[in-house]
Design a protein around this motif. Structure first.
Motif, mmCIF file in Angstrom:
data_model
loop_
_atom_site.group_PDB
_atom_site.id
_atom_site.type_symbol
_atom_site.label_atom_id
_atom_site.label_comp_id
_atom_site.label_asym_id
_atom_site.label_seq_id
_atom_site.Cartn_x
_atom_site.Cartn_y
_atom_site.Cartn_z
ATOM 1 N N GLN A 51 20.324 74.595 51.546
ATOM 2 C CA GLN A 51 19.243 75.566 51.578
ATOM 3 C C GLN A 51 17.991 74.940 52.170
ATOM 4 O OE1 GLN A 51 18.001 77.353 47.810
ATOM 5 N NE2 GLN A 51 17.348 79.210 48.876
ATOM 6 N N GLU A 52 17.597 75.439 53.317
ATOM 7 C CA GLU A 52 16.367 74.996 53.962
ATOM 8 C C GLU A 52 15.205 75.847 53.465
ATOM 9 O OE1 GLU A 52 17.372 73.565 58.296
ATOM 10 O OE2 GLU A 52 18.546 75.354 57.845
ATOM 11 N N SER A 53 14.035 75.313 53.609
ATOM 12 C CA SER A 53 12.840 75.980 53.107
ATOM 13 C C SER A 53 12.703 77.380 53.691
ATOM 14 C CB SER A 53 11.610 75.144 53.460
ATOM 15 O OG SER A 53 10.438 75.764 52.969
ATOM 16 N N GLY A 54 12.544 78.370 52.797
ATOM 17 C CA GLY A 54 12.346 79.736 53.243
ATOM 18 C C GLY A 54 13.605 80.473 53.642
ATOM 19 N N LYS A 55 14.752 79.860 53.404
ATOM 20 C CA LYS A 55 16.016 80.493 53.778
ATOM 21 C C LYS A 55 16.941 80.608 52.586
ATOM 22 C CE LYS A 55 15.912 78.800 58.549
ATOM 23 N NZ LYS A 55 16.668 78.058 59.610
ATOM 24 N N GLY A 56 17.956 81.443 52.728
ATOM 25 C CA GLY A 56 18.973 81.548 51.702
ATOM 26 C C GLY A 56 19.972 80.410 51.816
ATOM 27 N N PRO A 57 20.760 80.173 50.785
ATOM 28 C CA PRO A 57 21.776 79.113 50.833
ATOM 29 C C PRO A 57 22.770 79.358 51.973
ATOM 30 C CG PRO A 57 21.461 79.891 48.589
ATOM 31 C CD PRO A 57 20.726 80.841 49.484
ATOM 32 N N GLN A 58 23.140 78.279 52.626
ATOM 33 C CA GLN A 58 24.087 78.349 53.736
ATOM 34 C C GLN A 58 25.349 77.597 53.350
ATOM 35 O OE1 GLN A 58 22.629 76.397 57.240
ATOM 36 N NE2 GLN A 58 24.481 76.753 58.429
ATOM 37 N N PHE A 59 26.474 78.249 53.472
ATOM 38 C CA PHE A 59 27.754 77.631 53.153
ATOM 39 C C PHE A 59 27.993 76.404 54.037
ATOM 40 C CE2 PHE A 59 32.216 77.695 51.934
ATOM 41 C CZ PHE A 59 32.857 77.174 53.031
ATOM 42 N N ILE A 60 28.404 75.292 53.397
ATOM 43 C CA ILE A 60 28.726 74.082 54.154
ATOM 44 C C ILE A 60 30.223 73.862 54.175
ATOM 45 C CG2 ILE A 60 28.437 71.588 54.351
ATOM 46 C CD1 ILE A 60 25.861 71.867 52.750
ATOM 47 N N ILE A 61 30.790 73.726 52.991
ATOM 48 C CA ILE A 61 32.195 73.416 52.877
ATOM 49 C C ILE A 61 32.660 73.780 51.477
ATOM 50 C CG2 ILE A 61 31.848 71.017 52.123
ATOM 51 C CD1 ILE A 61 34.284 70.273 53.913
ATOM 52 N N ASP A 62 33.934 74.067 51.338
ATOM 53 C CA ASP A 62 34.472 74.401 50.026
ATOM 54 C C ASP A 62 35.764 73.633 49.786
ATOM 55 O OD1 ASP A 62 35.853 77.668 51.011
ATOM 56 O OD2 ASP A 62 36.237 75.657 51.737
ATOM 57 N N ILE A 63 36.195 73.647 48.546
ATOM 58 C CA ILE A 63 37.452 72.994 48.199
ATOM 59 C C ILE A 63 38.060 73.695 46.994
ATOM 60 C CG2 ILE A 63 36.329 71.271 46.699
ATOM 61 C CD1 ILE A 63 38.433 69.240 47.760
ATOM 62 N N ARG A 64 39.338 73.866 47.019
ATOM 63 C CA ARG A 64 40.026 74.483 45.889
ATOM 64 C C ARG A 64 40.450 73.406 44.906
ATOM 65 N NH1 ARG A 64 41.204 79.912 47.084
ATOM 66 N NH2 ARG A 64 40.839 80.392 49.276
ATOM 67 N N SER A 65 40.692 73.821 43.690
ATOM 68 C CA SER A 65 40.955 72.856 42.630
ATOM 69 C C SER A 65 42.287 72.127 42.808
ATOM 70 C CB SER A 65 40.929 73.546 41.265
ATOM 71 O OG SER A 65 41.896 74.577 41.211
ATOM 72 N N ASN A 66 43.161 72.634 43.669
ATOM 73 C CA ASN A 66 44.448 71.961 43.888
ATOM 74 C C ASN A 66 44.372 70.918 45.005
ATOM 75 O OD1 ASN A 66 44.201 73.655 46.050
ATOM 76 N ND2 ASN A 66 46.218 74.604 45.848
ATOM 77 N N MET A 67 43.151 70.645 45.472
ATOM 78 C CA MET A 67 42.931 69.648 46.514
ATOM 79 C C MET A 67 42.005 68.571 45.975
ATOM 80 S SD MET A 67 42.201 72.332 49.599
ATOM 81 C CE MET A 67 42.060 71.078 50.860
ATOM 82 N N ASP A 68 42.002 67.391 46.604
ATOM 83 C CA ASP A 68 41.052 66.365 46.191
ATOM 84 C C ASP A 68 40.131 65.928 47.326
ATOM 85 O OD1 ASP A 68 43.723 63.875 46.005
ATOM 86 O OD2 ASP A 68 42.769 64.857 47.725
ATOM 87 N N LYS A 69 40.410 66.404 48.524
ATOM 88 C CA LYS A 69 39.557 66.044 49.658
ATOM 89 C C LYS A 69 39.672 67.109 50.733
ATOM 90 C CE LYS A 69 38.870 62.311 53.069
ATOM 91 N NZ LYS A 69 39.342 60.969 53.491
ATOM 92 N N ARG A 70 38.523 67.372 51.341
ATOM 93 C CA ARG A 70 38.540 68.295 52.468
ATOM 94 C C ARG A 70 37.449 67.867 53.443
ATOM 95 N NH1 ARG A 70 37.609 74.723 53.034
ATOM 96 N NH2 ARG A 70 38.907 74.992 54.885
#
Lengths: 112, 113
Positions: free
Chosen positions: A38-57
């Motif tokens: 989240q940059e100043s004055g902006k909404g949160p921006q998706f970066i990366i996600d991971i599901r619980s059945n993974m350990d690295k992405r």
């Protein structure tokens, strides 16, 4: 109860170095984890996600690691750039609840 | 392709007044969620709308209500405003109930005096 927290409120990193932002979560029922920027004055921006059945992405310059044993999540940013300056939030989601729970955020400060 | 849009950008209200905030989801998205973000904090989930119905609700009082229209746009209404309601109100949309990734709008900054 459900909670997502962060270890450090502010992280200062030299430009060009790698950044590691850490996050602890308490709800073992969470099945999806997300990092937002989240940059100043902006909404949160998706970066990366991971599901619980993974350990690295891996994404472009970013890697998320999930350690379910200790309920720990981290975001690694390679070759940190001035444009990476922002507040970073980890968040968790349980599909059965269908809502995202955010932590308090870590401010990443890039040193010239 | 427009992303999530919100209006107004900024708003100043007096305690006890009522406010309506608006959100247009990203094209193709039918699920809208609202969040409240106090200064220095992470966003807190208020509620989610899908098929014009409230599907999930966070820990917010009944003063907070919403609506979703047939075109998937949404409104957030807050009655009897308190000083503590001052925050950034974020709208997020996603393409259906089964999708995890949410796209956030820029938010509406509400100041209650």
């Amino acid at each position: 109860g459900e909670s997502v927290g962060l270890h450090l409120p502010t992280l200062s990193v030299q430009e060009g170095d790698n950044s590691i932002i850490n996050c602890a979560y308490s709800n073992s029922a969470s099945d999806y984890f997300i990092w937002y920027k989240q940059e100043s004055g902006k909404g949160p921006q998706f970066i990366i996600d991971i599901r619980s059945n993974m350990d690295k992405r891996q994404g472009q310059r970013v890697t998320v690691l999930l350690n379910k044993t200790v309920k720990h999540l981290s975001l690694q940013i390679a070759a940190t750039q001035p444009g990476d300056s922002a507040v970073y939030f980890c968040a968790e989601n349980m599909k059965r609840d269908d809502k995202i729970i955010f932590g308090k955020g870590t401010r990443l400060h890039i040193l010239p | 392709d427009a992303g999530v849009t919100q209006s107004p950008t900024h708003l100043i209200k007096t305690r006890g007044q009522q406010v309506t905030l608006r959100c247009s989801p990203k094209s193709g998205h039918d699920t809208v969620s609202w969040y409240q973000q106090a200064l220095g904090q992470g966003p807190q989930f208020i509620f989610q709308y899908y098929e014009e119905e409230e599907r999930q609700r966070g820990n917010f009082p009944d003063r907070f209500s919403g609506h979703q229209f047939p075109n998937y746009s949404s409104e957030l209404n807050v009655n009897a405003l308190l000083l503590g309601d001052s925050a950034l109100y974020l709208c997020a949309s996603r393409p259906g109930q089964g999708a995890y990734e949410q796209y956030f709008g820029p938010g509406t900054r509400l100041t209650v005096t």
